[in-house]
Design an enzyme around this catalytic site. Structure first.
Site, PDB file in Angstrom:
ATOM      1  CB  CYS A  82      61.545  41.801  -2.235  1.00 39.25           C
ATOM      2  SG  CYS A  82      62.511  42.245  -0.812  1.00 39.25           S
ATOM      3  CD  GLU A  83      57.943  38.023  -6.558  1.00 40.76           C
ATOM      4  OE1 GLU A  83      56.767  38.060  -6.937  1.00 40.76           O
ATOM      5  OE2 GLU A  83      58.873  37.600  -7.233  1.00 40.76           O
ATOM      6  N   PRO A  98      47.830   8.458  -5.807  1.00 40.91           N
ATOM      7  CG  PRO A  98      47.185   7.579  -3.753  1.00 40.91           C
ATOM      8  CD  PRO A  98      47.552   7.185  -5.156  1.00 40.91           C
ATOM      9  N   GLY A  99      48.879  11.523  -4.294  1.00 46.96           N
ATOM     10  CA  GLY A  99      50.008  12.185  -3.637  1.00 46.96           C
ATOM     11  C   GLY A  99      49.475  12.978  -2.454  1.00 46.96           C
ATOM     12  NE  ARG A 100      45.995  18.199  -3.597  1.00 49.33           N
ATOM     13  CZ  ARG A 100      46.628  19.319  -3.956  1.00 49.33           C
ATOM     14  NH1 ARG A 100      46.971  20.202  -3.055  1.00 49.33           N
ATOM     15  NH2 ARG A 100      46.896  19.550  -5.226  1.00 49.33           N
ATOM     16  CE1 TYR A 128      49.418  25.592  -8.707  1.00 42.86           C
ATOM     17  CE2 TYR A 128      50.035  25.098  -6.441  1.00 42.86           C
ATOM     18  CZ  TYR A 128      50.221  24.922  -7.798  1.00 42.86           C
ATOM     19  OH  TYR A 128      51.190  24.072  -8.241  1.00 42.86           O
ATOM     20  N   GLY A 146      44.961  12.751  -7.680  1.00 46.39           N
ATOM     21  CA  GLY A 146      44.051  13.887  -7.711  1.00 46.39           C
ATOM     22  C   GLY A 146      43.079  13.975  -6.556  1.00 46.39           C
ATOM     23  NE  ARG A 185      49.169  23.273  -2.632  1.00 47.66           N
ATOM     24  CZ  ARG A 185      47.899  23.535  -2.428  1.00 47.66           C
ATOM     25  NH1 ARG A 185      47.541  24.137  -1.306  1.00 47.66           N
ATOM     26  NH2 ARG A 185      46.995  23.215  -3.313  1.00 47.66           N
TER      27      ARG A 185
HETATM   28  N1  LLP Z   1      50.070  11.341 -11.018  1.00 46.08           N
HETATM   29  C1  LLP Z   1      50.480  12.269 -11.895  1.00 46.08           C
HETATM   30  C2  LLP Z   1      50.876  11.858 -13.234  1.00 46.08           C
HETATM   31  C3  LLP Z   1      50.537  13.621 -11.514  1.00 46.08           C
HETATM   32  O1  LLP Z   1      50.939  14.532 -12.399  1.00 46.08           O
HETATM   33  C4  LLP Z   1      50.169  14.001 -10.207  1.00 46.08           C
HETATM   34  C5  LLP Z   1      50.233  15.398  -9.777  1.00 46.08           C
HETATM   35  C6  LLP Z   1      49.751  12.984  -9.314  1.00 46.08           C
HETATM   36  C7  LLP Z   1      49.713  11.672  -9.763  1.00 46.08           C
HETATM   37  C8  LLP Z   1      49.364  13.267  -7.897  1.00 46.08           C
HETATM   38  O2  LLP Z   1      48.301  14.125  -7.785  1.00 46.08           O
HETATM   39  P1  LLP Z   1      47.655  14.371  -6.342  1.00 46.08           P
HETATM   40  O3  LLP Z   1      47.078  13.081  -5.864  1.00 46.08           O
HETATM   41  O4  LLP Z   1      48.721  14.818  -5.442  1.00 46.08           O
HETATM   42  O5  LLP Z   1      46.623  15.399  -6.568  1.00 46.08           O
HETATM   43  N2  LLP Z   1      51.624  21.661  -6.923  1.00 46.08           N
HETATM   44  C9  LLP Z   1      50.185  21.498  -7.027  1.00 46.08           C
HETATM   45  C10 LLP Z   1      49.808  20.092  -7.416  1.00 46.08           C
HETATM   46  C11 LLP Z   1      50.420  19.627  -8.715  1.00 46.08           C
HETATM   47  C12 LLP Z   1      50.130  18.198  -9.023  1.00 46.08           C
HETATM   48  C13 LLP Z   1      50.872  17.706 -10.199  1.00 46.08           C
HETATM   49  N3  LLP Z   1      50.641  16.334 -10.531  1.00 46.08           N
HETATM   50  C14 LLP Z   1      49.536  21.921  -5.712  1.00 46.08           C
HETATM   51  O6  LLP Z   1      50.240  22.275  -4.784  1.00 46.08           O
HETATM   52  O7  LLP Z   1      48.318  21.948  -5.610  1.00 46.08           O
END
Ligand code: LLP
Length: 452
Positions: free
Chosen positions: A357-358, A287-289, A329, A251, A325
């Site tokens: 086409c949206e 972390p992902g993002r 969002y 997150g 995105r």
């Molecule tokens: N762990 C779990 C269980 C999750 O569901 C997620 C993200 C993460 C970790 C990683 O979260 P991050 O660090 O990336 O915030 N498509 C959306 C984001 C969806 C995230 C879903 N879960 C966007 O583009 O903003």
């Protein structure tokens, strides 16, 4: 391909350390234009060195934690390999991500599979993968999932995803922590864990995820969220015995706007440790993002410039199918015109739109940018996270190519799809039906089509 790399991304000045954010302005415009010319557009560009830097910053802020990178942000094999080499584990959300993590060389102990209403095939894949790769952990988010694992003969490493009742994040669609869909309600979690332990599961941890794109302003929610997880971890340990990990999810937000400040990671880490309190288990984060967002840009070429009474419409070859995105969002992504004389051009409000086409197929509305011309290449910033992963083939549009940069090297990491890739599953199905009818195994092709 090595010489093209020179200067694509900002030179790493050893004295400058590892800056907490890489702005779009810091990328080398000429080098990016060169990539667009060589590989065509739309094109995702991902700098593995920056991925590495972002990971190191997290590691420095959370020295006692285990970091499992959330593959859903960007599951490109080169990204997963880079992070595994750096010492990360991988958090997977599906059988497909599991397969990709294992293919990238992850050991079982480096993989967490977080099952959200898992389809049967995903569970079967995970159970088999856990058998072949000891140490793999399956995190269940419902009692049903625990039952379904038991039905498949699984009693291995189990984590339980808990719903903390507190959500946070950049948009209501990503605030999972307060959404009943995710995790076992906090007041039932200890019962579900105790039951699993009684049935012979190896209960190893608890997990919760507040949401995605959490900014520094939400530090108080973060604190409250982590405190709840800490309390639950202590309750759980008192009932089922020592846990290996307490996973507080991902997150960590990144600044998408030019004037937004980066997250104070040290402050988040301190708040996390503080709020968690004493737990006899390893803190885990997912972390992902944060790891990949500013390591990536999307390059797209202008094909149409149209003066309308209310705005200048700039049509580009990337759309909501390439980067979803903004449409999904209302997400803000910086846009930069890479043309050499862009800075000398007049600034005019422009609406940058794709070929879909949206009306939601819009990257920005009325944004002040240097006047665009047909053939210009635009860079869209912070496209490394949830960019390609959310790309689709809507409008029968093939997905773009991805190139990666590392040191002085550039390589094509994923080729551009063609229309043949889009139509392949349909052609394959027709061929199967036709083969069968030729072998006299079925009815005529037309009849078989009806039966389906
Ligand atoms: N762990 C779990 C269980 C999750 O569901 C997620 C993200 C993460 C970790 C990683 O979260 P991050 O660090 O990336 O915030 N498509 C959306 C984001 C969806 C995230 C879903 N879960 C966007 O583009 O903003």
């Amino acid at each position: 391909m090595s010489d093209r790399r020179e200067g694509v991304s900002p030179a790493t000045d050893p004295g400058a350390g590892n800056p907490p954010v890489r702005r779009l302005a810091a990328w080398d415009a000429d080098a990016l234009s060169g990539l667009a010319a060589t590989y065509d557009t739309p094109l995702y560009v991902l700098d593995l060195d920056r991925v590495h830097e972002n990971y190191r910053r997290l590691e420095a802020a959370f020295p006692d934690a285990e970091i499992y990178y959330a593959a859903k942000a960007n599951a490109l094999g080169d990204v997963l390999e880079t992070l595994l080499d750096a010492g990360a584990g991988i958090e997977c959300a599906s059988a497909g991500e599991l397969e990709r993590a294992l293919a990238a060389g992850a050991a079982g102990s480096e993989v967490h599979y977080t099952a959200v209403n898992p389809p049967a095939t995903d569970l079967e894949y995970a159970v088999e993968a856990a058998d072949e790769h000891p140490g793999l952990t399956i995190v269940a988010g419902a009692r049903d999932t625990v039952d379904r694992l038991a039905e498949r003969g699984y009693d291995g490493r189990l984590g339980l995803r808990v719903n903390p009742g507190i959500g946070a994040g950049h948009h209501e669609k990503v605030r999972t922590g307060s959404d009943a869909k995710f995790g076992v309600p906090a007041d039932r979690a200890v019962d579900v864990l105790a039951d699993a332990a009684d049935r012979g599961f190896d209960v190893v941890g608890i997990h919760a995820h507040v949401g995605s794109g959490v900014s520094g302003d939400a530090l108080e929610s973060h604190r409250e969220f982590v405190a709840r997880v800490g309390d639950l971890a202590r309750d759980a340990a008192a009932t089922v015995g020592e846990l290996e990990f307490v996973d507080v999810g991902g997150g960590f937000g990144v600044p998408y706007r030019e004037d937004e400040q980066p997250l104070d990671l040290e402050a988040v880490a301190e708040a996390t440790r503080d709020a968690l309190g004493e737990v006899d288990a390893t803190l885990t984060i997912e972390p992902g993002r944060y790891v990949v967002a500013d390591a990536g840009v999307l390059l797209t070429r202008v094909n149409t410039v149209k003066e309308a009474p209310e705005t200048t419409v700039v049509g580009v070859d990337a759309g909501m199918t390439t980067l979803l995105r903004p449409a999904m969002y209302d997400a803000y992504h910086q846009i930069r015109n890479l043309t050499a004389d862009a800075d000398e051009r007049e600034t005019v409000p422009q609406t940058v739109t794709g070929p879909i086409c949206e009306s939601s197929d819009v990257f920005c509305e009325d944004r002040d940018l240097p006047a665009s011309e047909r053939g210009d290449v635009l860079a869209i910033g912070n496209a490394g996270a949830y960019g390609y992963e959310m790309a689709t083939q809507y409008n029968s549009r093939p997905r773009p190519a991805s190139v990666v940069l590392e040191g002085d090297d550039v390589w094509l990491s994923r080729r551009r799809e063609t229309v043949a890739d889009v139509t392949h599953p349909e052609r394959a199905a027709r061929e199967t039906v036709e083969d069968k009818s030729e072998r006299g195994e079925g009815e005529t092709t037309d009849e078989s089509r009806r039966i389906r």
